[in-house]
Enzyme design. Sequence first.
Site, PDB file in Angstrom:
ATOM      1  N   GLU A   1      10.383 -24.104 -35.863  1.00 15.09           N
ATOM      2  CA  GLU A   1      11.299 -25.009 -36.564  1.00 15.09           C
ATOM      3  C   GLU A   1      10.679 -26.344 -36.959  1.00 15.09           C
ATOM      4  O   GLU A   1      11.307 -27.390 -36.840  1.00 15.09           O
ATOM      5  CB  GLU A   1      12.548 -25.254 -35.689  1.00 15.09           C
ATOM      6  CG  GLU A   1      13.328 -23.983 -35.452  1.00 15.09           C
ATOM      7  CD  GLU A   1      14.591 -24.204 -34.634  1.00 15.09           C
ATOM      8  OE1 GLU A   1      15.627 -23.681 -35.031  1.00 15.09           O
ATOM      9  OE2 GLU A   1      14.535 -24.882 -33.584  1.00 15.09           O
TER      10      GLU A   1
HETATM   11  C1  ACM Z   1      14.033 -21.157 -31.284  1.00 10.34           C
HETATM   12  O1  ACM Z   1      15.149 -20.679 -31.008  1.00 10.34           O
HETATM   13  N1  ACM Z   1      13.955 -22.252 -32.036  1.00 10.34           N
HETATM   14  C2  ACM Z   1      12.810 -20.544 -30.839  1.00 10.34           C
END
Ligand code: ACM
Length: 683
Positions: A319
């Site tokens: 992310e």
């Molecule tokens: C995640 O759930 N950002 C690995």
Amino acid sequence: MNQIILYILLVLGISQMTMAQNPLSNKYDLMPWPKEIKEKPAKFLINSDVTISIHSEHSERVRNAAVNFIRRLSARTGVFFNEGFPLENKKGTIQISYDEVVTLNLKADESYTLNTNDSLIEIKAQTDLGALRGLQTLLQLTDHNSSTYFFPGISIFDAPRFVWRGLMIDVSRHFHPVNVIKRNLDAMASMKMNVFHWHLTDDQGFRIESKAYPKLQELASDGLFYTQEQIKEVVTYADHLGIRVIPEIDVPGHASAILTAYPELGSKADYHYAIERFSGVFDPTLNPTLDTTYVFLETLFAEITPLFPDKYFHIGGDENEGKHWNENQEIQKFKKKHKLKTNHDLQTYFNIKLEKILNKLGKKLMGWDEIMTPDMPTSAVIHSWRGENEGLPNGGSLIAAAKKGYQTVLSNGYYIDRMLSVEHHYSNDPIKNIELTPEERSRILGGEATMWSELVTSQTIDSRIWPRTAAIAERFWSSKDVNDVENMRKRLKTVSFRLEELELTHIKNKAVILRGMTNNQDISSLETLTNICEPLKVYARNKDGVEYKTYSPFNLFADACIVDAPDALIFNQHVTAFIKTPNNNNQTAVLNCLYKWAANDAQFSKLRMNPKISALNTLSKSLSNASKGLSEVLQNEDISETTIDQIQSNIDILSQEFMDTEVVIIDALNKLVSYCKTNLKTN
Ligand code: ACM
């Protein structure tokens, strides 16, 4: 038909039968279900003369496990054993042997055989890990009649389907002290899980002491972190249970906490880095163009890696939306100079540097599936968490990674923080109907349940992990065709209450929360409500991540509620049965639920109200009204259209959210209304 063909068909039929769920699973509440199990006409009585002996090289693991086994057996049966420790140089009535003591690693054999007879029980294994797994199975076989406890005559050969059977706990969003981690490790071991993935850092806190960079714990943890001594204590504790510990230091994104301590490593100048209090994906990101970033990470990793003997080291990598990278001219110039076209390329550049650092430290880099970019070497391990990838079904990055040559672990489908049913997770096989070569298959190591902790505190974390994770553990250990949901639910009931032996709070803390809500009044009416309500699912409880801060209260009605609300499950089954076969028995089963709910509001109304309870007033009233109305209609006492309309309007009210929960009997109530409209004569 030719006799031989008949014989072949018969044999094929029998072997197919043995492939399906074993009928013994109706009798024994074992979980995970073993690979091969046969009954024998024997009974090993559990009396004070039971002794245990270990006939192999000393293993601290097996000795600890044997002592714990005796303690739990004594507590469970009330038998006062004459001997409370493994015998030295003498044969016990329970004998354990194994060929070697191993250091924990991916390839360590965990198989075992367990044979129980009238006067002797034998556990044999290749390694001491197998012996641990066998002891857990034996404990699960404890049975009794009115006069005695006993182990049934049984012969088991068991071995896991996957070598990586993990649980991730996020201790950044909410910190969980050592005792919480330890009791969850105990529970993992009882379910034969073997990997604890410790998500130690994120935007909301850096949780491990660094002597090289003390500002990490001083400025970025709110004082909530593990000392290095505590880390060692947990790793040793886990090792004794046969559980590997994989630390995760999440970089380059999810870095608000790190950058609160060391803002000079950030990608955006003049930015006020601060420990994040909300949930979500945030912009603070390490600057991958600075040498100092790599000096920092190398020094930190060099300090941390010796605390974790396991070869695998998780760097997160998820992310990173690259917003601060885009906003930094120097970073853009750096990309041009190094011919890095995209932020993905830049992150790959960063990952490869980290891989080299970790290699030097003897570690293998693991990261979430964002790290799987074209230039990423296949020595990395891909942790699949996102649903979609390259047109493949859920967990597609798992298959893609295996096909490209990466070792890989699946968490997609095992996000227990999403508050989805045990059936949902249990039915998610890591390898769906996809053809793989033996090499590709061997690269799929297994899976991990993920306990992200935005919405859990140490008071509620157990009830979010267990018992669903026990069913996930079975998915990772047992063969693919052990997949009967109703049978799993039946076994899980026993498994769940037995987890309380390990001081897990997943059952009892519901009452603790409700007592707190009511200032110690009679909580029965609220308990009734919690048994048909579930916390909102898939992050709807915390819309846009801003409804709760890390320091908001998490002892509210939603926190008392659990997934798979037990009365709802029963009621929904009764309604299905009744509509299919509307006989007296099935009607009575439905009516008994409705009577209980119809009467509940009278009890609820007696409570001395406070704002937390009053917020449930509408829920309580509508449930009672709908239930009372439906019970009358079903018995033909009042079948007027007005009554049915009133029932419907109460059901419509119940379809709203209440204190971040949803009522999970709505479909069944609506089905009953439709049934009444169709089958009962209204006037
Ligand atoms: C995640 O759930 N950002 C690995």
